[in-house]
Design an enzyme around this catalytic site. Structure first.
Site, PDB file in Angstrom:
ATOM      1  N   GLY A  63      66.033  33.935  -7.708  1.00 48.84           N
ATOM      2  CA  GLY A  63      66.567  33.693  -9.042  1.00 48.84           C
ATOM      3  C   GLY A  63      67.669  32.656  -9.006  1.00 48.84           C
ATOM      4  O   GLY A  63      68.227  32.360  -7.936  1.00 48.84           O
ATOM      5  N   CYS A  90      65.342  35.629  -1.075  1.00 45.53           N
ATOM      6  CA  CYS A  90      66.385  34.711  -1.544  1.00 45.53           C
ATOM      7  C   CYS A  90      67.437  35.481  -2.341  1.00 45.53           C
ATOM      8  O   CYS A  90      68.218  36.222  -1.754  1.00 45.53           O
ATOM      9  CB  CYS A  90      65.766  33.570  -2.350  1.00 45.53           C
ATOM     10  SG  CYS A  90      66.861  32.142  -2.550  1.00 45.53           S
ATOM     11  N   TYR A  91      67.470  35.333  -3.671  1.00 49.13           N
ATOM     12  CA  TYR A  91      68.407  36.120  -4.466  1.00 49.13           C
ATOM     13  C   TYR A  91      68.194  37.613  -4.191  1.00 49.13           C
ATOM     14  O   TYR A  91      69.153  38.397  -4.167  1.00 49.13           O
ATOM     15  CB  TYR A  91      68.225  35.834  -5.953  1.00 49.13           C
ATOM     16  CG  TYR A  91      69.204  36.557  -6.863  1.00 49.13           C
ATOM     17  CD1 TYR A  91      70.364  35.934  -7.304  1.00 49.13           C
ATOM     18  CD2 TYR A  91      68.967  37.872  -7.271  1.00 49.13           C
ATOM     19  CE1 TYR A  91      71.265  36.585  -8.134  1.00 49.13           C
ATOM     20  CE2 TYR A  91      69.861  38.543  -8.094  1.00 49.13           C
ATOM     21  CZ  TYR A  91      71.009  37.891  -8.521  1.00 49.13           C
ATOM     22  OH  TYR A  91      71.906  38.555  -9.333  1.00 49.13           O
ATOM     23  N   HIS A 176      61.659  31.438   1.296  1.00 48.00           N
ATOM     24  CA  HIS A 176      60.605  31.817   0.348  1.00 48.00           C
ATOM     25  C   HIS A 176      59.249  31.880   1.054  1.00 48.00           C
ATOM     26  O   HIS A 176      58.599  30.841   1.255  1.00 48.00           O
ATOM     27  CB  HIS A 176      60.542  30.817  -0.801  1.00 48.00           C
ATOM     28  CG  HIS A 176      61.694  30.916  -1.742  1.00 48.00           C
ATOM     29  ND1 HIS A 176      61.680  31.741  -2.852  1.00 48.00           N
ATOM     30  CD2 HIS A 176      62.907  30.312  -1.728  1.00 48.00           C
ATOM     31  CE1 HIS A 176      62.835  31.621  -3.499  1.00 48.00           C
ATOM     32  NE2 HIS A 176      63.603  30.767  -2.833  1.00 48.00           N
ATOM     33  N   GLU A 178      56.572  32.995  -0.208  1.00 47.38           N
ATOM     34  CA  GLU A 178      55.498  32.893  -1.205  1.00 47.38           C
ATOM     35  C   GLU A 178      55.034  31.469  -1.462  1.00 47.38           C
ATOM     36  O   GLU A 178      53.963  31.259  -2.044  1.00 47.38           O
ATOM     37  CB  GLU A 178      55.938  33.539  -2.535  1.00 47.38           C
ATOM     38  CG  GLU A 178      56.995  32.775  -3.325  1.00 47.38           C
ATOM     39  CD  GLU A 178      58.416  33.112  -2.920  1.00 47.38           C
ATOM     40  OE1 GLU A 178      59.317  32.946  -3.763  1.00 47.38           O
ATOM     41  OE2 GLU A 178      58.632  33.552  -1.772  1.00 47.38           O
ATOM     42  N   ASP A 234      40.406  25.933 -17.314  1.00 47.59           N
ATOM     43  CA  ASP A 234      41.167  27.047 -17.877  1.00 47.59           C
ATOM     44  C   ASP A 234      40.540  27.540 -19.182  1.00 47.59           C
ATOM     45  O   ASP A 234      40.233  28.722 -19.332  1.00 47.59           O
ATOM     46  CB  ASP A 234      42.622  26.642 -18.133  1.00 47.59           C
ATOM     47  CG  ASP A 234      43.275  26.039 -16.915  1.00 47.59           C
ATOM     48  OD1 ASP A 234      42.801  26.305 -15.789  1.00 47.59           O
ATOM     49  OD2 ASP A 234      44.258  25.297 -17.073  1.00 47.59           O
ATOM     50  N   LYS A 374      45.564  28.284 -10.686  1.00 45.30           N
ATOM     51  CA  LYS A 374      44.368  27.465 -10.859  1.00 45.30           C
ATOM     52  C   LYS A 374      43.239  27.858  -9.914  1.00 45.30           C
ATOM     53  O   LYS A 374      42.075  27.961 -10.336  1.00 45.30           O
ATOM     54  CB  LYS A 374      44.735  25.996 -10.658  1.00 45.30           C
ATOM     55  CG  LYS A 374      43.621  25.021 -10.963  1.00 45.30           C
ATOM     56  CD  LYS A 374      43.321  24.918 -12.444  1.00 45.30           C
ATOM     57  CE  LYS A 374      44.483  24.292 -13.202  1.00 45.30           C
ATOM     58  NZ  LYS A 374      44.159  24.119 -14.636  1.00 45.30           N
ATOM     59  N   GLU A 516      52.744  16.219 -13.743  1.00 45.21           N
ATOM     60  CA  GLU A 516      52.704  15.252 -14.839  1.00 45.21           C
ATOM     61  C   GLU A 516      54.023  14.488 -14.890  1.00 45.21           C
ATOM     62  O   GLU A 516      55.060  14.978 -14.451  1.00 45.21           O
ATOM     63  CB  GLU A 516      52.464  15.963 -16.176  1.00 45.21           C
ATOM     64  CG  GLU A 516      51.130  16.677 -16.291  1.00 45.21           C
ATOM     65  CD  GLU A 516      49.950  15.733 -16.452  1.00 45.21           C
ATOM     66  OE1 GLU A 516      50.169  14.531 -16.732  1.00 45.21           O
ATOM     67  OE2 GLU A 516      48.802  16.195 -16.304  1.00 45.21           O
TER      68      GLU A 516
END
Length: 518
Positions: A63, A90-91, A176, A178, A234, A374, A516
């Site tokens: 966080g 982490c946090y 992290h 993940e 999607d 995705k 993007e």
């Protein structure tokens, strides 16, 4: 889809408490790779709700806050007395230290990016992980003193407590696991759920489809649904899934906002209606969108105009059909970049189908893919029998070419970008690179450059090319297209696209950039 859509009493659950990390659902996604069901809830859920889930383990996310600040988010301390394995990331590690009597303070420098982690004490968390491996750090605070009974089990040059442990099963990681940048990150999470939480690992995407169809039926009842479809993976998967769930209660609409790629509307109609068998109605609203975008250059304003106009058009079309719900193919990266999933996260940018919605809507949202990434959507698409051309089509944003044209959007600039982009994608497919790349597109920049064309001075537009490889679209690396292919693409664009005399290639990863440009 809410977290309850993913829930199933027949599967063991690992609970993720979200403290506002941009990567909270990346944790959930990694657990799904381990075939473990997970539920994400805000950090401040009461103890009784946590106990009612009967989690096999609890993961505290990262966080943006600091645990020692007055308004810092904190979970209930009693979770550490439940006898349930806990892993803080982490946090989350700092929360464990703070709650249980350790000390946390601001570090001498912000540690961001790769670091070399060394295991100093073996544990179940590091089974089949080498003694030294690369990890991804993103923190400014450090644990300066461990709570009683805790020991360090890993360290980096800048962090003595990169991993900590206390019996019987409380663990903390400052890095992290993940994110894909951390080596053996998936193995570490698998060790937690398999060897520490003792989960059965029996949750599959087939389970997701069954639960999702049941959830759609329960949420919709006998009401009609109108579908927001674009032809991308999607919205295609969302449409097919919804059609399977409620049949003729569902109608898909393709709104042509004038911001699609070359010949895209015809391709989408053929793909969805003829190939996938989805009921589809085509609505040409291009004049309306382009009129409202006239003179607008700010990317957030573009997104909000497109999002609001998109919904208004759908509301008008839906009123004739008597629909009560609006289907959208929102994915989790869209959600987490736009707002917090129950936690105090920071908004990165507004996505048209998440944060760009008007305050008052006459349609209720149906977002069955809201917690997926995705690659998981593609897995669902394969299981639903959707053709691979649709499944592996590169992502295309809802605001379309408007956010790939930096600056003012008009018909002339749209035609320049459409032509350049079609050449780019055509050459990638010709070089058998399209399927190797996760997302590729051209961007029209708001600058002009001097060039020499036909022995005369030119002063024309610049096109940037973007190509990335990623698994979850939360992090991404720029793709090294061979120089010979780039040279051919550049040559074709400057020779065939009137008004362009320079092509550049974007070699920025995410983070620090987004995929993007706007």
């Amino acid at each position: 889809m809410t977290t309850s859509t993913m829930n199933s009493s027949s599967h063991e659950t690992v609970l993720i408490l979200d403290f506002g990390s941009q990567y909270s659902h990346s944790i959930a996604r990694r657990l799904r790779e381990c075939q473990v069901h997970s539920t994400v809830l805000p950090f401040d859920r009461p103890l009784e709700q946590i106990k009612s889930i009967q989690p096999k383990g609890i993961i505290l996310s990262g966080g943006p806050g600091s645990v020692y600040e007055n308004d810092a988010p904190h979970t209930c301390k009693e979770i550490f007395q439940l006898g349930i394995p806990v892993l803080g990331i982490c946090y989350g590690l700092q929360e464990i230290a703070y709650q249980l009597g350790g000390q946390v303070a601001r570090g001498t420098k912000w540690e961001y990016g790769h670091a070399t982690c060394k295991i100093v004490e073996q544990s179940d968390l590091f089974r089949d992980v080498p003694e030294t491996f690369s990890v991804w750090m993103s923190h400014g605070d450090l644990v300066t003193q461990l709570p009683p009974l805790f020991i360090p089990i890993a360290e980096t040059d800048n962090c003595s407590f990169a991993a900590i442990y206390a019996k019987p099963h409380i663990y903390g990681l400052q890095f992290h696991p993940e994110v894909t940048h951390t080596e053996y990150g998936l193995q570490i999470l698998k060790n937690f759920v398999v060897h520490i939480c003792h989960c059965r690992c029996d949750w599959t995407m087939e389970d997701f489809i069954q639960q999702c169809i049941a959830s759609i039926r329960q949420q919709v009842g006998s009401a009609k649904v109108i579908g927001a479809v674009s032809g991308g993976v999607d919205s295609t998967v969302a449409a097919v899934l919804t059609s399977r769930a409620i049949g003729t209660q569902f109608e898909a609409l393709l709104v042509d906002n004038g911001l699609l790629r070359r010949d895209e509307a015809n391709q989408v109609v053929h793909r969805l209606r003829d190939t996938c068998g989805v009921q589809l109605r085509y609505v040409d609203a291009s004049s309306l969108f382009l009129q409202l975008l006239q003179g607008v250059v700010d990317p957030e304003e573009k997104r909000k105009i497109i999002g609001n106009t998109f919904i208004k058009v759908f509301e008008k079309e839906a009123s004739a059909s008597g629909a009560s719900f609006l289907l959208q193919g929102t994915l989790y990266p869209d959600v987490i970049e736009s707002s917090s999933h129950g936690g105090p996260s920071v908004t990165i940018k507004t996505h048209h189908n998440v944060g760009g919605l008007p305050d008052k809507m006459n349609l209720k949202l149906l977002e069955p893919l809201r917690e997926l990434f995705k690659d998981e959507v593609r897995a669902v698409g394969k299981l639903l029998g959707i053709p691979e051309d649709s499944i592996y089509r590169h992502p295309f944003p809802g605001p379309g070419l408007a956010i790939r044209i930096l600056g003012q959007v008009d018909q002339h600039r749209l035609e320049i970008l459409r032509h350049a982009d079609s050449i780019y994608i055509e050459e990638l497919k010709s070089a058998n690179l399209y399927r190797c790349i996760s997302q590729a597109f051209a961007v029209l920049l708001p600058v002009k450059a001097v060039g020499v064309m036909g022995d005369t001075r030119s002063y024309e537009d610049v096109v940037a090319l973007r190509a990335v490889e990623t698994v979850d679209y939360m992090t991404a690396k720029w793709y090294p297209i061979p120089a010979t292919v780039l040279e051919k693409i550049s040559s074709r664009i400057v020779n065939e696209v009137k008004g362009v005399n320079r092509v550049v290639y974007d070699i920025t990863s995410k983070p620090p950039a987004t995929i993007e440009w706007e």
